[in-house]
Design a protein around this motif. Structure first.
Motif, PDB file in Angstrom:
ATOM      1  N   HIS A 149     -60.949 135.076  24.209  1.00  0.00           N
ATOM      2  CA  HIS A 149     -61.764 134.075  23.538  1.00  0.00           C
ATOM      3  C   HIS A 149     -61.993 134.495  22.091  1.00  0.00           C
ATOM      4  CE1 HIS A 149     -62.759 133.518  27.851  1.00  0.00           C
ATOM      5  NE2 HIS A 149     -62.888 132.247  27.522  1.00  0.00           N
ATOM      6  N   GLY A 206     -55.758 136.510  28.188  1.00  0.00           N
ATOM      7  CA  GLY A 206     -56.227 135.645  27.112  1.00  0.00           C
ATOM      8  C   GLY A 206     -57.462 136.260  26.490  1.00  0.00           C
ATOM      9  N   HIS A 243     -64.745 126.877  28.356  1.00  0.00           N
ATOM     10  CA  HIS A 243     -63.379 126.945  27.849  1.00  0.00           C
ATOM     11  C   HIS A 243     -62.425 126.623  28.992  1.00  0.00           C
ATOM     12  CE1 HIS A 243     -64.618 129.145  24.100  1.00  0.00           C
ATOM     13  NE2 HIS A 243     -65.653 129.363  24.886  1.00  0.00           N
ATOM     14  N   TRP A 250     -58.627 126.780  30.360  1.00  0.00           N
ATOM     15  CA  TRP A 250     -57.386 127.525  30.207  1.00  0.00           C
ATOM     16  C   TRP A 250     -56.341 126.959  31.159  1.00  0.00           C
ATOM     17  CZ3 TRP A 250     -57.106 131.829  26.856  1.00  0.00           C
ATOM     18  CH2 TRP A 250     -58.331 132.251  26.334  1.00  0.00           C
ATOM     19  N   ARG A 293     -52.861 129.747  28.194  1.00  0.00           N
ATOM     20  CA  ARG A 293     -53.268 129.173  26.919  1.00  0.00           C
ATOM     21  C   ARG A 293     -54.649 128.530  27.049  1.00  0.00           C
ATOM     22  NH1 ARG A 293     -47.858 125.695  25.369  1.00  0.00           N
ATOM     23  NH2 ARG A 293     -46.341 127.415  25.392  1.00  0.00           N
ATOM     24  N   GLU A 294     -55.400 128.601  25.980  1.00  0.00           N
ATOM     25  CA  GLU A 294     -56.691 127.912  25.928  1.00  0.00           C
ATOM     26  C   GLU A 294     -56.454 126.481  25.454  1.00  0.00           C
ATOM     27  OE1 GLU A 294     -61.173 128.287  23.970  1.00  0.00           O
ATOM     28  OE2 GLU A 294     -59.640 129.788  23.514  1.00  0.00           O
TER      29      GLU A 294
END
Length: 999
Positions: free
Chosen positions: A70, A68, A98, A100, A112-113
């Motif tokens: 950012h 992933g 964040h 995830w 996925r965030e």
């Protein structure tokens, strides 16, 4: 006029192109560049690594990888997995959090965030009031505890990131329960560590930087115990039963504290400076692991004496009388211990230590005597010595593959045999259809063989060329030897070693014949080594030969480095590829091109001065050809010379400008004399242009001068069995292309096998082609009578390719930086060309022939040219008609090193360096695609945890109803309940059975 018309749109060809070509960046091989954070989930058995560029990468069992990024591209400071969930939280250096999640999509898991959040303080408060320093995901999976620089601890709800202000733990509330003399002496300062009690989730341990440690009761919002440390705190760790905890400190000490059931002031059980009594570095992290035999493992980072070992990056492991300080060659980012995570287990019983250093990942086996390292199946330190070149070989025969693995296994006898301990997730990608090798040459004179068949780039074997030469370092030196009484007991671990004994050892070109097992490598100081594979250790003399590429021409003086000195007498080599002959180019300039023909037993090599041909069976030089231009003095300075001719480059620039102006004046002068002709043709042109589509406007390309620097630089060498003298007889030939746009062709007479050792190989120059635009020649290819590229040496003999068509006429394709040109053979008359630079404004940097198969049918495949330009675009061009099929943007045009490092495979894939330690893998083919495809299933959670989760949900709903924001918060808590229910396997099964019954 037909040549100006564009070809019409062919729908059949367009459909076929969709079946053949597709661009994908599939996977990143190697070690993440500039790692900054490490996390581990004992529940999922997954490891997470964050980088300074904002990337986050998850790793489990070999083949299980997720990535992933950012959006902010900020440094990842901390990574924390949510207990018993497929979720994790990252903290960035901009103070944002964040969330995830790993979720399944189309049969595979994806990272996925879900949410992002920035903690904000009251208006007018300083940034330090909410600057997060410590994160604790609670075992209830409902909240995060966030320690800050101000000493306050905020509580945020998951997954909504809503701040629960009524549960904030303020520094003032803590200080009310601490003795006044301590309060007057010290303030809390920032929160250094937060740790949940291992047996009581309603208690958390809070450590402040000045040394104060408290045990906080979450139910009653009060301090139950306080521990007064005298040194600056670095970290905390609970023992498994919760009766004691360990604190480590800035002065290199650690302290063991008891936690009693009453409220008496606890005194430390033990305060120890492991490497005292002299001043020591801070111990930044510590583990205390219990075992069945009663002796604990004490594992800590740092603590070394400052004066003598202040520059060392170490982690010490102490177990009874055993003690080792593992010494890493780069800074330690973080580490964790893999131990028994079962709640019913009585002891920790650690099995492995996983250390993330700045340049590599090191895993230590704590179960085996001597604590050996574990050979990693991924995250290889590609740049343990700087990569200088790379070479890909597709479809390796099984016998050669097994012999290389056997040679590599003999090198790995010092590694542990334990299975890879990070084994979460399941790899569901199909098995690789073939065995592929990626060979990387390095600055220290080594060549590494990587298994590039699948997602994991795994080291099979390492070859070193150092033993052939005399260097400052003795290859028999052992860096890990320690005296019996040496203290601290340091032991060097890891493979990262950026220092080269001699830059002349660097590998510049590699060529492996997969059918014969011959390998040729060439280096920075003009050395060319030819090797063959031997399954046993051997000791023999390496034969030497010199190739004088200047051919004793007067007026030339080499200003660069000297050649490497060779060892006299027999040299002992390990099993694997062993050199049997060394060809030394004179002057000892960098070898710029290399070709090996194992059937003819010939090796060709080129430098900035010329090229030569060597018979490695008879160990005899066949010929040399000097390509140096009389004015080219820069070629004699060498790459390691500090002298740079600034005057010469400026002079050349002014000459080009002057030529450009003169030619433009000539064009303007000539146009006035033809005005009448122009008027006569104007009407015809106007009428014609309305009925046709013009070809793209071509840029004017100035021809290069023969006086430009490095015109003799040999860019490419190519062996071919083709028609060179006449159309009735074909013969072996060698082709060479230079930086000045010249192509040389030599006829070779190779004796038949029965007289191969008795008669010499003879060569005679047959052709010399000078391209008018004098652009560097980057590729040469001969097409047979079916317009198919000639097969590789021995490929037909192994029944892996059709015999080339020797009945029809052959064609020669010359690829320069600016255009592609097809010539007929043997007359070498121009037949077809594609002006790439004039049409596209770009230059060719890499070119190769790739075979593209259709994803719809196995019956169709075609050979095309894969071309990488200086703009970072990849273009696919058809053979033999040189039609552009498709163009893909691949590499940023500013990434010069990435473009220079790119290597194509035979089946439409490629690799290029996105950092010194990482290869990006891409695919141009719909059929050949290597990418991670894996699943992380949610392990079963105990029923107690579900009850805990449910009651927590009910409490959250109850609290939100009592507050003013009933509607919004009820919707949020409803979504939380829905999320929790959908993660329950029993509930999902009931829903499924209900649906099936209704159907």
């Amino acid at each position: 006029m037909r040549r100006f018309l564009r070809p019409g749109h062919d729908p059949v060809r367009e459909r076929l192109k969709r079946d053949l070509f597709q661009f994908n960046k599939t996977v990143e091989h190697g070690f993440p560049h500039q790692p900054s954070a490490l996390g581990y989930s004992p529940f999922l058995h997954l490891m997470a690594i964050g980088t300074r560029s904002g990337a986050i990468k998850l790793y489990g069992a070999p083949g299980v990888e997720f990535m992933g990024l950012h959006e902010e591209n900020n440094t990842v400071m901390q990574i924390h997995f949510i207990p018993d969930q497929c979720q994790l939280v990252t903290l960035l250096d901009d103070n944002s959090l964040h969330l995830w999640s790993l979720k399944q999509h189309s049969g595979a898991s994806e990272l996925r965030e879900e949410h992002r959040f920035t903690l904000k303080g009251p208006p007018g408060s300083p940034p330090s009031a909410t600057q997060i320093t410590a994160v604790l995901p609670h075992s209830s999976r409902e909240v995060l505890y966030l320690g800050t620089e101000s000493g306050n601890i905020f509580v945020v709800e998951l997954p909504s990131f809503r701040v629960l202000e009524d549960r904030t733990i303020t520094a003032e509330a803590v200080l009310q329960r601490v003795p006044e003399d301590y309060c007057n002496r010290r303030s809390c300062e920032l929160v250094e560590a937060l740790r949940e009690h291992p047996k009581n989730p309603d208690q958390i341990l809070i450590g402040y930087s000045r040394g104060l440690i408290i045990l906080w009761d979450l139910q009653n919002n009060k301090v139950t115990h306080h521990f007064l440390g005298s040194q600056q705190l670095e970290n905390l760790y609970w023992q498994r039963d919760g009766s004691k905890f360990i604190s480590c400190h800035y002065d290199g000490s650690y302290t063991q504290w008891p936690v009693s059931s009453d409220n008496r002031q606890p005194e430390p059980l033990e305060n120890l400076v492991p490497y005292g009594p002299f001043p020591c570095k801070a111990i930044s992290k510590i583990y205390w692991q219990t075992t069945k035999n009663g002796l604990p493992y004490i594992i800590f980072q740092g603590g070394m004496p400052r004066a003598s070992y202040g520059d060392r990056h170490s982690i010490s492991v102490v177990h009874g009388s055993q003690q080792t300080a593992f010494d890493f060659t780069s800074r330690v980012i973080d580490f964790f211990i893999i131990f028994s995570s079962e709640p019913t287990a009585e002891f920790d019983d650690p099995s492995a230590m996983v250390v993330l250093a700045e340049e590599e990942l090191v895993v230590i086996d704590l179960k085996t005597a001597g604590w050996p390292a574990v050979h990693p199946p991924y995250l290889a330190s590609l740049h343990c010595s700087a990569i200088t070149c790379s070479h890909h070989v597709s479809n390796i025969p099984l016998k050669l593959w097994e012999r290389i693995i056997s040679a590599g296994s003999k090198q790995n006898i010092h590694y542990s045999n334990m299975p890879w301990p990070i084994d979460g997730g399941t790899n569901i990608a199909p098995d690789p259809p073939q065995r592929d090798l990626l060979l990387t040459g390095h600055e220290d004179g080594t060549v590494r063989f990587w298994d590039a068949s699948g997602v994991c780039l795994h080291l099979l074997y390492k070859l070193s060329t150092v033993r052939v030469f005399l260097t400052d370092a003795d290859p028999n030196d052992n860096m890990n030897t320690l005296g019996e009484d040496e203290w601290p007991p340091l032991r060097k671990v890891g493979t990262f070693d950026p220092y080269s004994d001699d830059p002349r050892l660097g590998i510049q070109k590699i060529y492996l014949c997969k059918y014969s097992g011959y390998l040729a490598v060439a280096g920075t100081a003009g050395q060319v080594l030819v090797m063959e594979l031997n399954d046993e250790d051997a000791e023999h003399v390496v034969d030497h030969a010199e190739a004088d590429l200047l051919q004793d021409q007067e007026g030339y003086r080499w200003k660069g480095h000297e050649k490497l000195k060779t060892r006299d007498g027999p040299v002992r080599f390990e099993a694997g590829f062993q050199p049997f002959v060394l060809v030394q180019c004179q002057p000892p300039a960098v070898v710029t091109s290399l070709a090996l023909h194992s059937e003819w037993k010939l090796v060709a090599f080129g430098t900035s001065h010329g090229f030569g041909l060597f018979d490695h069976q008879q160990k005899r030089l066949v010929f040399v050809k000097c390509t140096l231009h009389p004015s080219d003095q820069l070629a004699l300075e060498g790459p390691l010379s500090r002298v740079k001719s600034l005057k010469k480059s400026l002079r050349q620039s002014f000459r080009r400008i002057r030529r450009s102006r003169v030619s433009s004046r000539k064009r303007r002068g000539g146009s006035g004399n033809a005005s009448e002709v122009q008027e006569a043709n104007a009407k015809f042109d106007q009428d014609t242009l309305q009925e046709m589509e013009l070809a793209p406007v071509q840029r004017k390309i100035e021809a290069r001068s023969a006086e430009d620097s490095f015109t003799g630089f040999v860019r490419t060498l190519y062996f071919a069995d083709t028609f060179l003298r006449d159309s009735s007889r074909h013969c072996p030939s060698l082709w060479a292309g230079t930086n000045g746009g010249t192509v040389y062709a030599f006829c070779l007479r190779v004796p038949p096998a029965e007289r191969r050792m008795d008669e010499p190989v003879r060569a005679e120059q047959a052709k010399e082609i000078q391209l008018m635009h004098r652009a560097p020649v980057v590729g040469i290819l001969v097409l047979d009578g079916r317009s198919t590229p000639l097969p590789e040496p021995l490929e037909v003999a192994h029944d892996l390719s059709k015999s080339p068509d020797m009945q029809g006429s052959h064609q020669l394709l010359v690829v320069s930086e600016e255009q592609f040109k097809v010539f007929t053979l043997p007359k070498v008359s121009s037949k077809l060309k594609l002006k790439l630079t004039a049409l596209e404004g770009c230059r060719v940097r890499k070119v190769t022939v790739a075979n593209f198969g259709s994803c719809k049918t196995d019956d169709y495949s075609e050979n095309d040219l894969a071309v990488l330009t200086n703009l970072g675009d990849i273009q696919i061009i058809s053979l033999p008609f040189l039609k552009l099929q498709i163009r893909y943007p691949c590499i940023r045009k500013e990434d010069v090193s990435g473009i220079a490092s790119c290597v194509f495979t035979k089946y439409g894939q490629g690799f290029y360096l996105i950092s010194p330690s990482e290869f990006e893998r891409f695919s141009l083919s719909t059929k050949w695609l290597v990418e991670p495809r894996c699943v992380v299933d949610m392990p079963e959670v105990t029923s107690n945890n579900h009850v805990h989760n449910k009651s927590g949900m009910e409490n959250a709903v109850r609290k939100s109803r009592s507050s003013g924001n009933y509607g919004e918060d009820e919707r949020k808590s409803g979504r939380l309940m829905e999320h929790a229910l959908l993660n329950d396997e029993k509930v999902l099964k009931e829903i499924q059975s209900t649906l099936e019954g209704g159907r």
